[in-house]
Design an enzyme around this catalytic site. Structure first.
Site, short mmCIF file in Angstrom:
data_model
loop_
_atom_site.label_atom_id
_atom_site.label_comp_id
_atom_site.label_asym_id
_atom_site.label_seq_id
_atom_site.Cartn_x
_atom_site.Cartn_y
_atom_site.Cartn_z
N ASN A 47 -64.15 22.85 -78.37
CA ASN A 47 -63.52 22.79 -77.04
C ASN A 47 -64.32 21.98 -76.02
O ASN A 47 -63.75 21.28 -75.19
CB ASN A 47 -63.21 24.20 -76.52
CG ASN A 47 -64.44 25.03 -76.31
OD1 ASN A 47 -65.36 24.98 -77.10
ND2 ASN A 47 -64.46 25.79 -75.24
N GLY A 103 -68.45 29.96 -81.21
CA GLY A 103 -67.14 29.79 -81.84
C GLY A 103 -66.36 31.09 -81.77
O GLY A 103 -66.61 31.94 -80.89
N THR A 111 -65.36 34.32 -86.94
CA THR A 111 -66.38 33.49 -87.60
C THR A 111 -67.77 34.07 -87.33
O THR A 111 -68.62 34.11 -88.23
CB THR A 111 -66.33 32.02 -87.11
OG1 THR A 111 -64.97 31.60 -87.04
CG2 THR A 111 -67.09 31.09 -88.00
N GLU A 133 -72.29 33.20 -79.49
CA GLU A 133 -71.45 33.06 -78.28
C GLU A 133 -70.02 32.99 -78.78
O GLU A 133 -69.62 32.01 -79.41
CB GLU A 133 -71.81 31.77 -77.54
CG GLU A 133 -73.24 31.71 -77.02
CD GLU A 133 -73.51 32.75 -75.95
OE1 GLU A 133 -72.56 33.26 -75.32
OE2 GLU A 133 -74.69 33.10 -75.76
N CYS A 154 -63.82 28.84 -73.10
CA CYS A 154 -64.02 30.27 -73.37
C CYS A 154 -64.12 31.06 -72.06
O CYS A 154 -63.96 32.27 -72.05
CB CYS A 154 -65.28 30.46 -74.19
SG CYS A 154 -66.71 29.68 -73.42
N GLU A 184 -77.88 32.60 -73.96
CA GLU A 184 -78.41 31.24 -73.95
C GLU A 184 -78.86 30.92 -72.53
O GLU A 184 -78.72 31.72 -71.62
CB GLU A 184 -77.33 30.26 -74.40
CG GLU A 184 -76.87 30.48 -75.83
CD GLU A 184 -75.90 29.41 -76.32
OE1 GLU A 184 -74.89 29.17 -75.66
OE2 GLU A 184 -76.19 28.80 -77.37
P1 NAD Z 1 -64.49 28.53 -85.06
O1 NAD Z 1 -65.16 29.85 -85.15
O2 NAD Z 1 -63.28 28.31 -85.91
O3 NAD Z 1 -65.49 27.35 -85.46
C1 NAD Z 1 -66.71 27.15 -84.79
C2 NAD Z 1 -67.67 26.43 -85.70
O4 NAD Z 1 -67.99 27.28 -86.81
C3 NAD Z 1 -67.11 25.14 -86.31
O5 NAD Z 1 -68.13 24.17 -86.36
C4 NAD Z 1 -66.72 25.58 -87.71
O6 NAD Z 1 -66.70 24.54 -88.66
C5 NAD Z 1 -67.80 26.59 -88.04
N1 NAD Z 1 -67.48 27.59 -89.07
C6 NAD Z 1 -66.25 28.04 -89.43
N2 NAD Z 1 -66.37 28.95 -90.42
C7 NAD Z 1 -67.69 29.08 -90.68
C8 NAD Z 1 -68.45 29.89 -91.58
N3 NAD Z 1 -67.86 30.74 -92.41
N4 NAD Z 1 -69.79 29.78 -91.55
C9 NAD Z 1 -70.40 28.95 -90.69
N5 NAD Z 1 -69.75 28.15 -89.83
C10 NAD Z 1 -68.40 28.22 -89.82
O7 NAD Z 1 -64.19 28.30 -83.54
P2 NAD Z 1 -63.39 27.10 -82.87
O8 NAD Z 1 -61.93 27.30 -83.16
O9 NAD Z 1 -64.04 25.82 -83.21
O10 NAD Z 1 -63.67 27.36 -81.31
C11 NAD Z 1 -62.92 28.19 -80.51
C12 NAD Z 1 -63.61 29.52 -80.30
O11 NAD Z 1 -64.90 29.31 -79.75
C13 NAD Z 1 -62.89 30.41 -79.32
O12 NAD Z 1 -62.85 31.72 -79.82
C14 NAD Z 1 -63.76 30.35 -78.08
O13 NAD Z 1 -63.68 31.45 -77.22
C15 NAD Z 1 -65.11 30.23 -78.68
N6 NAD Z 1 -66.05 29.69 -77.71
C16 NAD Z 1 -66.99 30.52 -77.17
C17 NAD Z 1 -67.89 30.05 -76.22
C18 NAD Z 1 -68.94 30.93 -75.62
O14 NAD Z 1 -69.83 30.39 -74.97
N7 NAD Z 1 -68.89 32.22 -75.78
C19 NAD Z 1 -67.82 28.71 -75.83
C20 NAD Z 1 -66.84 27.89 -76.40
C21 NAD Z 1 -65.97 28.40 -77.34
#
Ligand code: NAD
Length: 478
Positions: free
Chosen positions: A148, A224, A228, A246, A280, A459
């Site tokens: 994002n 993410g 995950t 996060e 997020c 962080e």
């Molecule tokens: P995601 O969890 O699908 O993917 C995030 C990352 O993890 C990607 O690089 C992906 O390839 C990797 N990944 C996926 N499966 C994995 C595994 N089994 N092991 C290790 N790595 C793996 O998330 P997304 O769809 O890319 O992002 C959206 C999410 O991120 C939303 O839920 C959002 O709220 C969250 N987010 C949180 C923050 C925060 O600061 N709290 C900031 C931005 C986004």
């Protein structure tokens, strides 16, 4: 063509396989991404292992100098970085130019400076002994980030890890890998020693998993989705790695009748729909005190309808494309669910088809829904798109109960001119970040992160420098 950055070089993946990289604004592939696997991660770990002793011994001033150089190169190429981010993610170019890329630059500059204020503690047992704490780099650390805010969040992890003397294996989202690739070129030009930072592209279930499961990678920082995060924690916990998570959010935006109305309204349009609601920290549940509910509803719908959706490359675009077709369908599915749950769509609610070059792209109209129970799925699950619900409330206790009712606890926004109430709400709301009469005002020294299912650890500032170092207590008998 995107390549991995391993041991200071741009390499093809060992598999020699690639997958498509899409431009969501036109709904077409425009490049390819390395389909790396555990073999590439193994190469990256070997490079990091070889680089670590020298990097850990490099004086902080020199690490800092290289990081300032990286920041300078991103600044020089800001236009190219911003355009790449816009095309890869679908976000408006103006947003990438004014928020994403400047913040990536600031992440490097901030941590390159913050290290000079990073002091360790000393504890004196009068007349008997003195303790001091050494803080050493951990070794090789893994950083995994989402799509994002691609470069913004990627560098938010890499910069504190590098400045504290660690070597890093980093993986950007496979959906938005382009600016991470441009960063690898900047690192080469800046003279970052080989192996200190390694960027491995590919899928989460291959590269991400190989990073989290690698025994030589001693800490994982992840941003993410919550699901995950749970998967990663289950791999990492028995290996006793340090872990920072996060995760998702379902943030309340609480509007009291005494709020500064105009400031609240314009900020609420932003906190609801900026970056297509794919931040997020967006306030996706808007709670409004009853006396101003009807007026707010009318004004909020009017302002939202005025947002310009379409080609992210155009300067007057407010709302760009949704990052992927799959995500667009997920968000549209939630709008349908909201209607099944009894919600009324006040504006938006559909896929949007712009005229011209983006007529095959993935866009959604900014959507406002009312009439839903606070505890229905639409109000409890993270949608992560341009969709907000509005709900009236009568008392402080009631809104606090509704705000705290989700499994998430990332951020909250509170609008009131009543000082005592603002502090009372801040103390009782279950979120890691509370914005009072503002949104997304960021001081990089503050602890950043969520409570409950929104994350583990914080962080930012000294929290990040502490996370990336191992404390060692030294006790000297006097
Ligand atoms: P995601 O969890 O699908 O993917 C995030 C990352 O993890 C990607 O690089 C992906 O390839 C990797 N990944 C996926 N499966 C994995 C595994 N089994 N092991 C290790 N790595 C793996 O998330 P997304 O769809 O890319 O992002 C959206 C999410 O991120 C939303 O839920 C959002 O709220 C969250 N987010 C949180 C923050 C925060 O600061 N709290 C900031 C931005 C986004």
């Amino acid at each position: 063509m995107i390549k991995n950055y391993i041991n200071g070089k741009l390499l093809e993946p060992v598999s020699e396989k690639y997958f498509d990289n899409y431009d969501p604004a036109i709904g077409e592939a425009y490049g390819i991404v390395p389909d790396s696997d555990e073999r590439d991660v193994e190469l990256a770990v070997a490079a990091a292992e070889a680089a670590f002793p020298a990097w850990a011994a490099t004086p902080p001033d020199e690490r800092s100098r290289i990081m300032f150089k990286i920041a300078e190169l991103i600044k020089r190429d800001l236009a190219e970085f911003a355009r790449a981010e816009c095309i890869d993610n679908g976000k408006p170019l103006t947003l990438a130019k004014t928020v994403d890329i400047p913040r990536a630059i600031k992440n490097f500059e901030f941590f390159a400076s913050a290290i000079h204020g990073f002091a360790s503690e000393s504890h004196n047992i009068e007349g008997e002994a003195v303790n001091y704490t050494l803080r050493n780099p951990i070794g090789i650390v893994g950083a995994i980030s989402p799509w994002n805010l691609p470069l913004y969040l990627f560098t938010w992890k890499i910069a504190p890890a590098l400045i504290t003397g660690n070597c890093v294996i980093a993986k950007p989202s496979e959906i938005t890998p382009m600016t991470a690739f441009l960063l690898s070129e900047a690192c080469i030009e800046a003279g970052l020693p080989e192996g200190v930072l390694n960027i491995v592209h590919g899928y989460g279930h291959k590269v991400g998993k190989a990073i989290t499961a690698h025994p030589k990678i001693k800490a994982i920082t992840f941003t993410g989705g919550t699901k995950t995060g749970a998967d990663i924690a289950s791999v990492v916990a028995p290996m006793f790695k340090k872990l920072s998570l996060e995760l998702g959010g379902k943030n309340p935006n609480i509007i009291f009748a005494d709020a500064n109305y105009e400031k609240m309204l314009s900020t609420t349009v932003m906190s609801s729909f900026r970056n297509q609601g794919e931040i997020c920290l967006c306030g996706s549940r808007v709670f409004v005190e009853k006396p101003i509910y009807e007026k707010f509803k009318k004004d909020f719908v009017e302002r939202t309808k005025a947002l310009k959706i379409g080609d992210p490359l155009q300067n007057d675009t407010d709302q760009g494309a949704i990052v992927s077709k799959e995500h667009m369908e997920k968000v549209l599915g939630y709008i349908k669910l909201a209607q099944e749950e009894g919600g009324t769509v006040l504006c938006g609610g559909n896929q949007f088809i712009p005229e011209g070059r983006c007529d095959n792209g993935w866009f959604i109209e900014p959507t406002i829904i009312e009439g839903l129970a606070y505890n229905c799925r639409t109000n409890q699950e993270e949608i992560f798109g341009p969709v907000v619900t509005i709900t009236p409330f009568e008392t402080e206790e009631e809104v606090l109960m509704m705000a705290n009712s989700t499994e998430y606890g990332l951020a909250s926004i509170i609008w009131t001119e009543n000082l005592s109430r603002a502090h009372r709400m801040a103390a009782n709301i279950q979120t890691g970040i509370v914005w009072i009469n503002c949104w997304m005002v960021r001081d990089l020294r503050t602890p950043f992160g969520g409570m409950k299912s929104s994350g583990v650890g914080r962080e930012g500032g000294m929290e990040a420098l502490r996370f990336f170092t191992e404390p060692k207590n030294v006790c000297v008998k006097l």
